[in-house]
Scaffold this motif. Structure first.
Motif, PDB file in Angstrom:
ATOM      1  N   ARG A 114      44.614  36.083  40.570  1.00  0.00           N
ATOM      2  CA  ARG A 114      44.688  37.349  41.295  1.00  0.00           C
ATOM      3  C   ARG A 114      43.348  38.075  41.363  1.00  0.00           C
ATOM      4  NH1 ARG A 114      48.329  41.536  39.679  1.00  0.00           N
ATOM      5  NH2 ARG A 114      47.822  42.389  41.720  1.00  0.00           N
ATOM      6  N   GLY A 115      42.278  37.424  40.988  1.00  0.00           N
ATOM      7  CA  GLY A 115      40.973  38.049  41.142  1.00  0.00           C
ATOM      8  C   GLY A 115      40.594  38.176  42.610  1.00  0.00           C
ATOM      9  N   GLN A 116      39.938  39.274  42.960  1.00  0.00           N
ATOM     10  CA  GLN A 116      39.552  39.527  44.349  1.00  0.00           C
ATOM     11  C   GLN A 116      38.490  38.524  44.790  1.00  0.00           C
ATOM     12  OE1 GLN A 116      40.915  42.274  45.957  1.00  0.00           O
ATOM     13  NE2 GLN A 116      39.833  42.223  47.880  1.00  0.00           N
ATOM     14  N   MET A 117      38.678  37.938  45.970  1.00  0.00           N
ATOM     15  CA  MET A 117      37.707  37.012  46.547  1.00  0.00           C
ATOM     16  C   MET A 117      37.317  37.485  47.941  1.00  0.00           C
ATOM     17  SD  MET A 117      39.090  33.237  45.406  1.00  0.00           S
ATOM     18  CE  MET A 117      39.347  32.836  43.678  1.00  0.00           C
ATOM     19  N   LYS A 118      36.242  36.955  48.451  1.00  0.00           N
ATOM     20  CA  LYS A 118      35.777  37.327  49.783  1.00  0.00           C
ATOM     21  C   LYS A 118      36.658  36.676  50.842  1.00  0.00           C
ATOM     22  CE  LYS A 118      31.664  37.348  52.724  1.00  0.00           C
ATOM     23  NZ  LYS A 118      30.242  36.930  52.857  1.00  0.00           N
ATOM     24  N   ARG A 119      37.009  37.457  51.865  1.00  0.00           N
ATOM     25  CA  ARG A 119      37.795  36.909  52.976  1.00  0.00           C
ATOM     26  C   ARG A 119      36.932  35.983  53.826  1.00  0.00           C
ATOM     27  NH1 ARG A 119      42.675  39.674  54.878  1.00  0.00           N
ATOM     28  NH2 ARG A 119      42.232  38.544  56.794  1.00  0.00           N
ATOM     29  N   ASP A 120      37.526  34.894  54.293  1.00  0.00           N
ATOM     30  CA  ASP A 120      36.839  34.003  55.215  1.00  0.00           C
ATOM     31  C   ASP A 120      37.867  33.396  56.163  1.00  0.00           C
ATOM     32  OD1 ASP A 120      38.157  31.970  53.801  1.00  0.00           O
ATOM     33  OD2 ASP A 120      36.394  31.500  52.587  1.00  0.00           O
ATOM     34  N   GLU A 121      37.453  32.391  56.929  1.00  0.00           N
ATOM     35  CA  GLU A 121      38.360  31.824  57.931  1.00  0.00           C
ATOM     36  C   GLU A 121      39.535  31.083  57.294  1.00  0.00           C
ATOM     37  OE1 GLU A 121      34.976  28.721  57.609  1.00  0.00           O
ATOM     38  OE2 GLU A 121      35.307  30.876  57.262  1.00  0.00           O
ATOM     39  N   PHE A 122      39.465  30.838  56.002  1.00  0.00           N
ATOM     40  CA  PHE A 122      40.554  30.143  55.311  1.00  0.00           C
ATOM     41  C   PHE A 122      41.501  31.103  54.594  1.00  0.00           C
ATOM     42  CE2 PHE A 122      36.997  27.098  55.467  1.00  0.00           C
ATOM     43  CZ  PHE A 122      37.605  26.077  56.179  1.00  0.00           C
ATOM     44  N   THR A 123      41.309  32.398  54.788  1.00  0.00           N
ATOM     45  CA  THR A 123      42.180  33.386  54.154  1.00  0.00           C
ATOM     46  C   THR A 123      43.405  33.614  55.033  1.00  0.00           C
ATOM     47  OG1 THR A 123      40.240  34.502  53.216  1.00  0.00           O
ATOM     48  CG2 THR A 123      42.324  35.709  53.226  1.00  0.00           C
ATOM     49  N   PRO A 124      44.594  33.243  54.574  1.00  0.00           N
ATOM     50  CA  PRO A 124      45.797  33.395  55.402  1.00  0.00           C
ATOM     51  C   PRO A 124      46.390  34.791  55.302  1.00  0.00           C
ATOM     52  CG  PRO A 124      46.348  32.268  53.374  1.00  0.00           C
ATOM     53  CD  PRO A 124      44.874  32.548  53.310  1.00  0.00           C
ATOM     54  N   VAL A 125      47.311  35.086  56.215  1.00  0.00           N
ATOM     55  CA  VAL A 125      47.991  36.385  56.242  1.00  0.00           C
ATOM     56  C   VAL A 125      49.497  36.165  56.419  1.00  0.00           C
ATOM     57  CG1 VAL A 125      45.994  37.521  57.289  1.00  0.00           C
ATOM     58  CG2 VAL A 125      47.811  36.642  58.766  1.00  0.00           C
ATOM     59  N   TYR A 126      50.274  37.135  55.937  1.00  0.00           N
ATOM     60  CA  TYR A 126      51.680  37.270  56.339  1.00  0.00           C
ATOM     61  C   TYR A 126      51.894  38.729  56.692  1.00  0.00           C
ATOM     62  CZ  TYR A 126      53.817  32.733  55.461  1.00  0.00           C
ATOM     63  OH  TYR A 126      54.183  31.410  55.554  1.00  0.00           O
ATOM     64  N   ILE A 148      48.079  37.944  48.389  1.00  0.00           N
ATOM     65  CA  ILE A 148      46.702  37.611  48.026  1.00  0.00           C
ATOM     66  C   ILE A 148      45.944  38.931  47.912  1.00  0.00           C
ATOM     67  CG2 ILE A 148      44.600  36.432  48.775  1.00  0.00           C
ATOM     68  CD1 ILE A 148      46.383  34.481  50.326  1.00  0.00           C
ATOM     69  N   PRO A 149      45.191  39.169  46.842  1.00  0.00           N
ATOM     70  CA  PRO A 149      44.532  40.462  46.690  1.00  0.00           C
ATOM     71  C   PRO A 149      43.715  40.893  47.900  1.00  0.00           C
ATOM     72  CG  PRO A 149      44.395  39.255  44.640  1.00  0.00           C
ATOM     73  CD  PRO A 149      45.018  38.316  45.644  1.00  0.00           C
ATOM     74  N   GLU A 150      42.959  39.962  48.492  1.00  0.00           N
ATOM     75  CA  GLU A 150      42.160  40.325  49.671  1.00  0.00           C
ATOM     76  C   GLU A 150      42.955  40.203  50.974  1.00  0.00           C
ATOM     77  OE1 GLU A 150      41.164  35.989  48.649  1.00  0.00           O
ATOM     78  OE2 GLU A 150      41.604  37.853  47.579  1.00  0.00           O
ATOM     79  N   SER A 151      44.197  39.763  50.896  1.00  0.00           N
ATOM     80  CA  SER A 151      45.053  39.641  52.082  1.00  0.00           C
ATOM     81  C   SER A 151      46.504  39.897  51.666  1.00  0.00           C
ATOM     82  CB  SER A 151      44.904  38.244  52.705  1.00  0.00           C
ATOM     83  OG  SER A 151      45.733  38.121  53.856  1.00  0.00           O
ATOM     84  N   PRO A 152      46.844  41.164  51.375  1.00  0.00           N
ATOM     85  CA  PRO A 152      48.193  41.466  50.907  1.00  0.00           C
ATOM     86  C   PRO A 152      49.243  41.211  51.982  1.00  0.00           C
ATOM     87  CG  PRO A 152      46.996  43.492  51.403  1.00  0.00           C
ATOM     88  CD  PRO A 152      46.005  42.375  51.499  1.00  0.00           C
TER      89      PRO A 152
END
Length: 231
Positions: A114-126, A148-152
């Protein structure tokens, strides 16, 4: 009756899924019965091309593990949006509504943390998920969200629900969750929220042994949790 998710919607994964970039969309699932299986209706976890505009209605999950399931992983890309479920009856072994966006370290290693990571093109969303008119006869937990912390997980709306579950709700990394016009029965009166914001329970009757709800919160992003006209 399957050895895995019963009805499964996928759209490719990672680099190859983003290259093909083909969504799974405009899908209707209706009048279905699931028996044994990991999930009744599952989106993901391969989501690169996006899963969108899904409408599931008038289904029964009997003896299935999870009922309505949303899966993805940090390196998978894409995600899901505009997903609609109504008139679903569930008698389950595990959770009724489950967002599992991080996965297990067994398969994705440190990316499951659950550590925060940088968003990129592989960061999914719901986002934009609507669930209404559901009956949960048995479940281990009514609602479980692991975003996902950077993509809740965003804009999850549940209405007109009646549920018997072991636990009420566990919400991690979500933004915009509403539960309205519901009756929720559970022996565990806790609702746990970690880095969840803009969460609202409205016109909900909580039936717990002590006649109360215990709100447990942590995380610096947790804010704006409201109960309106609840008993």
């Amino acid at each position: 009756s399957t050895g895995d998710d019963s009805f499964t919607i996928k759209s490719g994964r990672g680099i190859d899924g983003l290259r093909v970039n083909r969504p799974s969309e405009n899908i209707v699932l209706r009048h279905n019965l699931t028996l044994t299986g990991h999930g009744g209706i599952t989106c993901g976890s391969e989501t690169a091309g996006m899963i969108r505009d899904v409408y599931a209605h008038d289904c029964v999950f009997l003896g299935t593990n999870v009922g309505i399931r949303f899966k993805t992983r940090r390196p998978r890309g894409g995600g899901g949006e505009r997903l609609y479920y109504e008139r679903i009856r569930m008698d389950l072994k595990a959770t009724a509504i489950h967002f599992d966006m991080l996965g297990s370290s067994t398969y994705v290693g440190a990316l499951a943390g659950r550590g925060q990571m940088k968003r990129d093109e592989f960061t999914p969303v719901y986002r934009d998920v609507h669930i209404r008119d559901i009956v949960v006869e048995n479940a281990s937990c009514f609602l479980k969200i692991n975003g996902i912390p950077e993509s809740p997980a965003r804009n999850v709306h549940i209405s007109r629900a009646e549920a018997n579950a072991g636990q009420l709700a566990i919400i991690n990394d979500a933004d915009g969750v509403t539960v309205t016009d519901a009756v929720l029965r559970a022996p565990d009166s806790a609702i746990s929220v970690s880095d969840g914001r803009n969460i609202r329970f409205e016109h909900v009757r909580f039936d717990t042994p002590d006649g109360a709800v215990r709100l447990k919160t942590d995380g610096p992003l947790t804010e704006n949790i409201r109960f309106a006209d609840c008993t």
